[in-house]
Design a protein around this motif. Sequence first.
Motif, PDB file in Angstrom:
ATOM      1  N   VAL A 260       0.826  -1.210   0.000  1.00  0.00           N
ATOM      2  CA  VAL A 260       0.000   0.000   0.000  1.00  0.00           C
ATOM      3  C   VAL A 260       0.860   1.260   0.000  1.00  0.00           C
ATOM      4  CG1 VAL A 260      -1.722   1.330   1.285  1.00  0.00           C
ATOM      5  CG2 VAL A 260      -1.950  -1.135   1.092  1.00  0.00           C
ATOM      6  N   SER A 261       1.920   1.272   0.821  1.00  0.00           N
ATOM      7  CA  SER A 261       2.772   2.451   0.895  1.00  0.00           C
ATOM      8  C   SER A 261       4.175   2.063   1.325  1.00  0.00           C
ATOM      9  CB  SER A 261       2.193   3.467   1.881  1.00  0.00           C
ATOM     10  OG  SER A 261       3.067   4.568   2.026  1.00  0.00           O
ATOM     11  N   LEU A 262       5.163   2.696   0.698  1.00  0.00           N
ATOM     12  CA  LEU A 262       6.556   2.540   1.092  1.00  0.00           C
ATOM     13  C   LEU A 262       7.113   3.861   1.625  1.00  0.00           C
ATOM     14  CD1 LEU A 262       7.913   0.441  -1.932  1.00  0.00           C
ATOM     15  CD2 LEU A 262       7.272  -0.382   0.336  1.00  0.00           C
ATOM     16  N   ARG A 263       6.259   4.822   1.812  1.00  0.00           N
ATOM     17  CA  ARG A 263       6.704   6.140   2.214  1.00  0.00           C
ATOM     18  C   ARG A 263       6.985   6.177   3.715  1.00  0.00           C
ATOM     19  NH1 ARG A 263       3.786  11.825   0.413  1.00  0.00           N
ATOM     20  NH2 ARG A 263       5.670  13.104   0.600  1.00  0.00           N
ATOM     21  N   THR A 266       4.454   7.656   6.310  1.00  0.00           N
ATOM     22  CA  THR A 266       3.315   6.828   6.715  1.00  0.00           C
ATOM     23  C   THR A 266       3.611   6.056   7.995  1.00  0.00           C
ATOM     24  OG1 THR A 266       2.709   6.583   4.381  1.00  0.00           O
ATOM     25  CG2 THR A 266       1.710   5.042   5.930  1.00  0.00           C
ATOM     26  N   LEU A 410      -0.524  10.515   5.987  1.00  0.00           N
ATOM     27  CA  LEU A 410      -1.068   9.650   4.939  1.00  0.00           C
ATOM     28  C   LEU A 410      -0.937  10.273   3.553  1.00  0.00           C
ATOM     29  CD1 LEU A 410      -4.369   8.562   6.744  1.00  0.00           C
ATOM     30  CD2 LEU A 410      -2.086   7.570   6.930  1.00  0.00           C
ATOM     31  N   SER A 411      -0.117  11.303   3.447  1.00  0.00           N
ATOM     32  CA  SER A 411      -0.009  12.007   2.176  1.00  0.00           C
ATOM     33  C   SER A 411       0.789  11.201   1.156  1.00  0.00           C
ATOM     34  CB  SER A 411       0.638  13.377   2.383  1.00  0.00           C
ATOM     35  OG  SER A 411       1.943  13.233   2.922  1.00  0.00           O
ATOM     36  N   VAL A 412       0.443  11.410  -0.087  1.00  0.00           N
ATOM     37  CA  VAL A 412       1.138  10.774  -1.212  1.00  0.00           C
ATOM     38  C   VAL A 412       1.352  11.834  -2.283  1.00  0.00           C
ATOM     39  CG1 VAL A 412       0.196   8.477  -0.813  1.00  0.00           C
ATOM     40  CG2 VAL A 412      -1.053  10.064  -2.267  1.00  0.00           C
ATOM     41  N   GLN A 417       0.668  17.208  -2.861  1.00  0.00           N
ATOM     42  CA  GLN A 417       0.313  16.028  -2.092  1.00  0.00           C
ATOM     43  C   GLN A 417      -1.185  15.732  -2.194  1.00  0.00           C
ATOM     44  OE1 GLN A 417       2.953  14.354  -0.054  1.00  0.00           O
ATOM     45  NE2 GLN A 417       3.945  15.601  -1.626  1.00  0.00           N
ATOM     46  N   HIS A 420      -3.838   9.537   0.955  1.00  0.00           N
ATOM     47  CA  HIS A 420      -3.863   8.164   0.424  1.00  0.00           C
ATOM     48  C   HIS A 420      -5.287   7.592   0.439  1.00  0.00           C
ATOM     49  CE1 HIS A 420      -2.792   4.015  -0.317  1.00  0.00           C
ATOM     50  NE2 HIS A 420      -1.516   4.368  -0.470  1.00  0.00           N
ATOM     51  N   LEU A 423      -5.496   4.347   2.846  1.00  0.00           N
ATOM     52  CA  LEU A 423      -5.132   4.569   4.245  1.00  0.00           C
ATOM     53  C   LEU A 423      -6.101   5.507   4.956  1.00  0.00           C
ATOM     54  CD1 LEU A 423      -1.237   4.844   3.985  1.00  0.00           C
ATOM     55  CD2 LEU A 423      -2.609   2.870   4.673  1.00  0.00           C
TER      56      LEU A 423
END
Length: 474
Positions: A260-263, A266, A410-412, A417, A420, A423
């Motif tokens: 879902v996310s690799l940031r 998060t 939860l920003s992408v 930005q 998400h 999320l």
Amino acid sequence: MKVAELSNPVMSSWFAEQGHRLDASPYVAGSLKTKKLLERLPATEPLAALTTGHNGGIFNGPMFKRVYLTDPDHSVPFLGTKDMMAADLTTLPRLRKADAESPALSYLRLKPGMTLISCSGFNAGRRAYVRPDMGDCWSSQDSLKVQPNPEKIKSGYLYAFLLSRFGESLVRGSVYGSAVKHIEPHHIAGLPVPRLGADLEGRIHDLVEECAQLRADHQADLVAATKDFFDSNGLPELNKVRWHQQDRDLGFEVESVGPVSLRALTFAPRARKLAEKLGSVHGKSLGQICAGGHLGSGVRFKRVDSDPEHGVQLIGQRQGFWLRPEGRWISAEHAPTGIFARDESIMIAAQGTLGENEVFCRPLFVTGSWLKYAYTQHFLRVVSGDPEIPGAYLFAFFRSEAAFRLLRSLSVGGKQQDIHEFLRAEIPVPIAPPADRNRIAETVRNAYKKRDRADVLEDKALALLTTAIEEAAG
């Protein structure tokens, strides 16, 4: 272009009256026309003769190095030109108290009853009234402060005049500059202020003062509702998150991550601790609450401009947080369904950057008079699908610092930005007992009724003033 083709020819005799200005501003903004109209009134007085205080009562301030702090014990709220229009002042940047209270800057502290005029930048000329809850704020040098002399004029009446279409044209006509607009105190010192008699001026003042008090009460009620939210859910510590006083998110490890996310943001420890606290009490995920309601962004669409008579005002992320928005007018007939909001919708600014003073992840509440507006796709719509969990209750949560920091985690995206999509549905929302829920929701609803009532009173004050001036001018 031939002189005959000009729709608004300028007489040579007017130049001296306008300080020999050769730019178009004082002539096309209606400033000169307004001055001619006011000359027909029985009595007017120059603005500078009705003010008192520092530098005669019309002043901005020096340029100075700004040192911002986050600890409220050692800082004061600092109001910039974009903040003077804001409805919610709880997220203002904070200036170091030692600097603010120094002899060089102490006079920049606002006093209730002042009129603020933005004097620099694209939006030079906007006006705002200093409410009772703004007395602990300092103002930047980019805002003119007009401090009325209470022995000569009532503050609410003076503000109503400056806010009116007459004051609008006079102030706008005083703006200098091309790329960077600017107004200096001496530019507006001679503005003619009509005198309409103590009785009428007193009635207008009382309306403006009641409006200001209602807006201050609106703010206080929202702060109380958010505090009540966390107290009722057994999380009183989240009333004071003190984000920047916590250890920074450096050198942390994550045991496992999914697709879902690799940031890193998060999984930042401070945000995860917030999520764990929120999830440690009885509650539901945001996705569960919004099932049957709505949790998503608006649709993209082509804007077709319209006049106010046949159109609807479109609210964007910047204007949405103002006391009274000034959005563009578009045709609703040429827009898709979904541009309007359901009652008690929460609109979260969902596109932007991560600057501390940016609106990205800040919410606004749509109810009452704000249901008539249309909203851009840049807002994340949060609409409860559970009748036991009203939107007013949810708003008390989303306006908190805890919710703001969790949403930011939860920003992408890259430069711009977003929040998400998956999320955000997992955000844990504490659910208080029914009686507490209803009380919190009613506090929020009453706050927005006060805000709507304040707008009505302000409009009434402007209508009284406008009618009186037009009748007196014949």
